[in-house]
Design a protein around this motif. Structure first.
Motif, short mmCIF file in Angstrom:
data_model
loop_
_atom_site.label_atom_id
_atom_site.label_comp_id
_atom_site.label_asym_id
_atom_site.label_seq_id
_atom_site.Cartn_x
_atom_site.Cartn_y
_atom_site.Cartn_z
N ALA A 140 0.85 -1.20 0.00
CA ALA A 140 0.00 0.00 0.00
C ALA A 140 0.88 1.24 0.00
N LEU A 141 1.34 1.63 -1.19
CA LEU A 141 2.23 2.80 -1.32
C LEU A 141 1.39 4.06 -1.45
N SER A 142 1.68 5.08 -0.65
CA SER A 142 1.01 6.37 -0.87
C SER A 142 2.02 7.48 -0.65
N TYR A 143 2.60 7.92 -1.76
CA TYR A 143 3.63 8.94 -1.69
C TYR A 143 3.15 10.20 -2.39
N GLY A 144 3.31 11.36 -1.74
CA GLY A 144 3.05 12.63 -2.38
C GLY A 144 4.37 13.27 -2.80
N SER A 145 4.29 14.53 -3.20
CA SER A 145 5.49 15.26 -3.62
C SER A 145 6.27 15.75 -2.42
N THR A 146 7.56 15.99 -2.64
CA THR A 146 8.41 16.55 -1.59
C THR A 146 9.25 17.67 -2.18
N PRO A 147 9.54 18.72 -1.40
CA PRO A 147 10.50 19.73 -1.88
C PRO A 147 11.84 19.02 -2.11
N LEU A 148 12.53 19.37 -3.22
CA LEU A 148 13.73 18.62 -3.58
C LEU A 148 14.92 18.98 -2.68
N THR A 149 15.29 18.02 -1.82
CA THR A 149 16.54 18.10 -1.05
C THR A 149 17.40 16.95 -1.50
N ILE A 150 18.51 17.26 -2.16
CA ILE A 150 19.31 16.22 -2.82
C ILE A 150 20.72 16.19 -2.24
N VAL A 151 21.21 14.97 -2.02
CA VAL A 151 22.49 14.74 -1.35
C VAL A 151 23.42 13.99 -2.31
N ASN A 152 24.64 14.50 -2.46
CA ASN A 152 25.69 13.75 -3.16
C ASN A 152 26.61 13.21 -2.07
N SER A 153 26.34 12.00 -1.62
CA SER A 153 26.93 11.51 -0.36
C SER A 153 28.36 11.02 -0.51
N GLY A 154 28.84 10.90 -1.75
CA GLY A 154 30.12 10.25 -1.97
C GLY A 154 29.95 8.75 -2.17
N HIS A 155 28.74 8.23 -1.86
CA HIS A 155 28.42 6.82 -2.09
C HIS A 155 27.26 6.67 -3.07
N SER A 156 26.41 7.68 -3.16
CA SER A 156 25.27 7.66 -4.08
C SER A 156 24.66 9.05 -4.17
N ILE A 157 23.65 9.17 -5.04
CA ILE A 157 22.80 10.35 -5.08
C ILE A 157 21.52 10.00 -4.33
N GLN A 158 21.17 10.84 -3.35
CA GLN A 158 20.04 10.55 -2.46
C GLN A 158 19.11 11.75 -2.40
N VAL A 159 17.81 11.48 -2.33
CA VAL A 159 16.81 12.52 -2.14
C VAL A 159 16.15 12.30 -0.79
N ASN A 160 16.22 13.29 0.09
CA ASN A 160 15.57 13.19 1.40
C ASN A 160 14.11 13.58 1.27
N TYR A 161 13.22 12.81 1.92
CA TYR A 161 11.79 13.02 1.76
C TYR A 161 11.20 13.75 2.96
N ALA A 162 10.26 14.65 2.69
CA ALA A 162 9.53 15.33 3.77
C ALA A 162 8.66 14.31 4.51
N PRO A 163 8.34 14.56 5.80
CA PRO A 163 7.51 13.61 6.57
C PRO A 163 6.11 13.46 5.98
#
Ligand SMILES: [Zn+2]
Length: 260
Positions: A83-106
């Motif tokens: 049961a996936l229910s995902y809305g939009s999130t303001p784009l916060t993007i991380v270049n961690s040195g291990h991957s590209i990651q997007v942090n999601y709003a609560p």
């Protein structure tokens, strides 16, 4: 125990016990002697040595329920949907040195076994970490969730080469320099735009695929793939040519197939 060692242990104990804490810790400016041991996908600190880099990483070597795995001969599980229910999130993007990651709003959740898991972040690997019948995909997307007890669940999606995906363009256009996080004013993304329509999946109990390789992670790999363009795969590989942990032994674990 040396002072360096004690300082390191203390810094490890006080880290938040969430995946966000673990991942952010790897990109925060490190105080001398205070950083978690450096790990990599190639060179001297490659995955076959992760368990030797720190006692905190011992599960990477000694854990019995590690990820990723080759998914083969799954047994039939209950047909319950994810049961996936995902809305939009303001784009916060991380270049961690291990991957590209997007942090999601609560406030964005998946329901698993009747329990809510909140989406914390999503990130990418190339090639795919999991294999299906021995076959890897060019990339794999991981959606990392936590329940109220801090237990982790990951939804994995295999990414094939095909049509361009506009959301991937938005992400790749906004990647910060290595080690940095940036929030892009006025840009929203929705991870649903990176998911297939059909949400049949395989499930098994595994681990984080990066140090400290913590176990009791509930894995849910969607059976249907998504497509991004060859140029989009190559753009990611320009930054991260290989950021996938090799396959780990199943050690008698069962993989369940959930069709819908
Ligand atoms: Zn991952």
């Amino acid at each position: 125990m040396t002072l360096h060692r004690i300082l390191h242990r203390v810094s490890t104990w006080i880290l938040p016990q969430s995946i966000v804490g673990i991942l952010v810790a790897t990109v925060s400016p490190a105080l001398a002697g205070d950083a978690p041991p450096h790990w990599t996908y190639g060179g001297a600190a490659n995955p076959s040595h992760w368990g030797e880099l720190s006692t905190d990483y011992s599960l990477c070597e000694q854990g019995r329920d590690q990820s990723p795995i080759n998914i083969q001969t799954p047994i039939a599980g209950s047909p319950q949907p994810l049961a996936l229910s995902y809305g939009s999130t303001p784009l916060t993007i991380v270049n961690s040195g291990h991957s590209i990651q997007v942090n999601y709003a609560p406030g964005n959740k998946v329901k698993l076994g009747g329990e809510d898991y909140e989406l914390l972040q999503f990130h990418f690997h190339t090639p795919s970490e999991h294999a299906l019948d021995g076959n890897n995909a060019p990339m794999e997307l991981h959606l990392v969730h936590s329940n109220a007890q801090g237990e982790l669940a990951v939804v994995g999606v295999m990414i094939e080469v095909g049509d361009e995906n506009p959301t991937i363009d938005t992400l790749w256009e906004n990647i910060p320099p290595s080690g940095q996080t940036q929030t892009i004013n006025g840009v929203m993304v929705n991870v649903s735009d990176l998911l297939p329509r059909n949400q049949s999946y395989y499930s098994y109990s595994g681990s984080l695929t990066t140090p400290p390789c913590s176990e009791n992670v509930q894995w849910n790999i969607l059976t249907e793939t998504v497509e991004i363009s060859e140029e989009q795969v190559e753009a990611f590989m320009g930054l991260y040519p290989v950021n996938a942990r090799p396959l780990q032994p199943l050690n008698g674990r069962m993989v369940e197939s959930h069709r819908r």
